[in-house]
Design a protein around this motif. Sequence first.
Motif, PDB file in Angstrom:
ATOM      1  N   ILE A 163     -46.059 -45.226 -28.994  1.00  0.00           N
ATOM      2  CA  ILE A 163     -45.627 -44.354 -30.089  1.00  0.00           C
ATOM      3  C   ILE A 163     -44.712 -45.141 -31.011  1.00  0.00           C
ATOM      4  CG2 ILE A 163     -44.288 -42.287 -30.664  1.00  0.00           C
ATOM      5  CD1 ILE A 163     -45.202 -41.107 -28.000  1.00  0.00           C
ATOM      6  N   PRO A 179     -42.333 -44.295 -33.967  1.00  0.00           N
ATOM      7  CA  PRO A 179     -41.739 -43.229 -34.770  1.00  0.00           C
ATOM      8  C   PRO A 179     -41.605 -43.652 -36.233  1.00  0.00           C
ATOM      9  CG  PRO A 179     -40.446 -43.642 -32.781  1.00  0.00           C
ATOM     10  CD  PRO A 179     -41.408 -44.771 -32.926  1.00  0.00           C
ATOM     11  N   PHE A 184     -37.708 -40.354 -38.510  1.00  0.00           N
ATOM     12  CA  PHE A 184     -37.747 -39.573 -37.273  1.00  0.00           C
ATOM     13  C   PHE A 184     -36.337 -39.105 -36.908  1.00  0.00           C
ATOM     14  CE2 PHE A 184     -37.782 -39.044 -32.649  1.00  0.00           C
ATOM     15  CZ  PHE A 184     -38.903 -38.245 -32.485  1.00  0.00           C
ATOM     16  N   PHE A 194     -33.953 -38.957 -34.695  1.00  0.00           N
ATOM     17  CA  PHE A 194     -33.477 -39.429 -33.386  1.00  0.00           C
ATOM     18  C   PHE A 194     -32.255 -38.651 -32.918  1.00  0.00           C
ATOM     19  CE2 PHE A 194     -35.858 -43.264 -34.686  1.00  0.00           C
ATOM     20  CZ  PHE A 194     -36.578 -43.493 -33.528  1.00  0.00           C
ATOM     21  N   LYS A 237     -32.061 -43.369 -30.588  1.00  0.00           N
ATOM     22  CA  LYS A 237     -33.012 -44.458 -30.811  1.00  0.00           C
ATOM     23  C   LYS A 237     -33.396 -45.180 -29.525  1.00  0.00           C
ATOM     24  CE  LYS A 237     -31.965 -45.381 -35.643  1.00  0.00           C
ATOM     25  NZ  LYS A 237     -31.610 -46.394 -36.664  1.00  0.00           N
ATOM     26  N   PHE A 272     -39.792 -43.679 -25.089  1.00  0.00           N
ATOM     27  CA  PHE A 272     -41.134 -43.175 -25.377  1.00  0.00           C
ATOM     28  C   PHE A 272     -42.134 -43.795 -24.402  1.00  0.00           C
ATOM     29  CE2 PHE A 272     -39.143 -42.502 -29.549  1.00  0.00           C
ATOM     30  CZ  PHE A 272     -39.504 -41.180 -29.772  1.00  0.00           C
TER      31      PHE A 272
END
Length: 202
Positions: free
Chosen positions: A150, A152, A156, A158, A165, A169
């Motif tokens: 993924i 981001p 995004f 976070f 951050k 993922f």
Amino acid sequence: MNRPDIISKFNNRSSSIMGIKVKNSVLLPLVSINQEWQLIFQVRSQQIKSQPGEISFPGGKIEPGESSRNAAIRETSEELGIQTNSISIWGQLDLLVTPFNMMIVPYIGEIHTLPKDFNINLQEVSEVFTVPLDFFVKENPYKYRMQVGITPPHDFPFNLVPGGKNYPFKQGEYPSYFYIYGDYVIWGFTARIIKNFIDNLS
């Protein structure tokens, strides 16, 4: 919304797969030539946008209201130029769900009457050829493991997820198989479907 309204939305509802935007159906077509089973392949035309020049099975998008089985038969008939009554479906292979929001429903079947010259749809197909089934039974494909993850977007949020951050993922693995038969390189979705078929034959 009251209880009966909610129930009516889900009662007898058929499940699907979340996030799938494109549903395709293909046929893994077998034909008996000189008492030997062979797989039929097509080379995709250079005129089409999706994977031109690559090797595939006949197939395509499942139309609204159409079953995946009927789509496989229709697409095979249209692309190879054979009558639908020359096609028998034997069964279904495992669904192929890709990381690209696409699902492929593969079927296995027999082409009963093989024309001497395929009346192929030249807008979609440039060539048709066959490979003995025994080749795939004996030949182990080359396998390469690709990582799927993924990424981001820059905006995004976070701040809304635990760890920000540093959120872990999940990563996945996407196998890529290659069969090389003479000058033909069969890989991608087609090779994965072949591998699934051969594994289920074992």
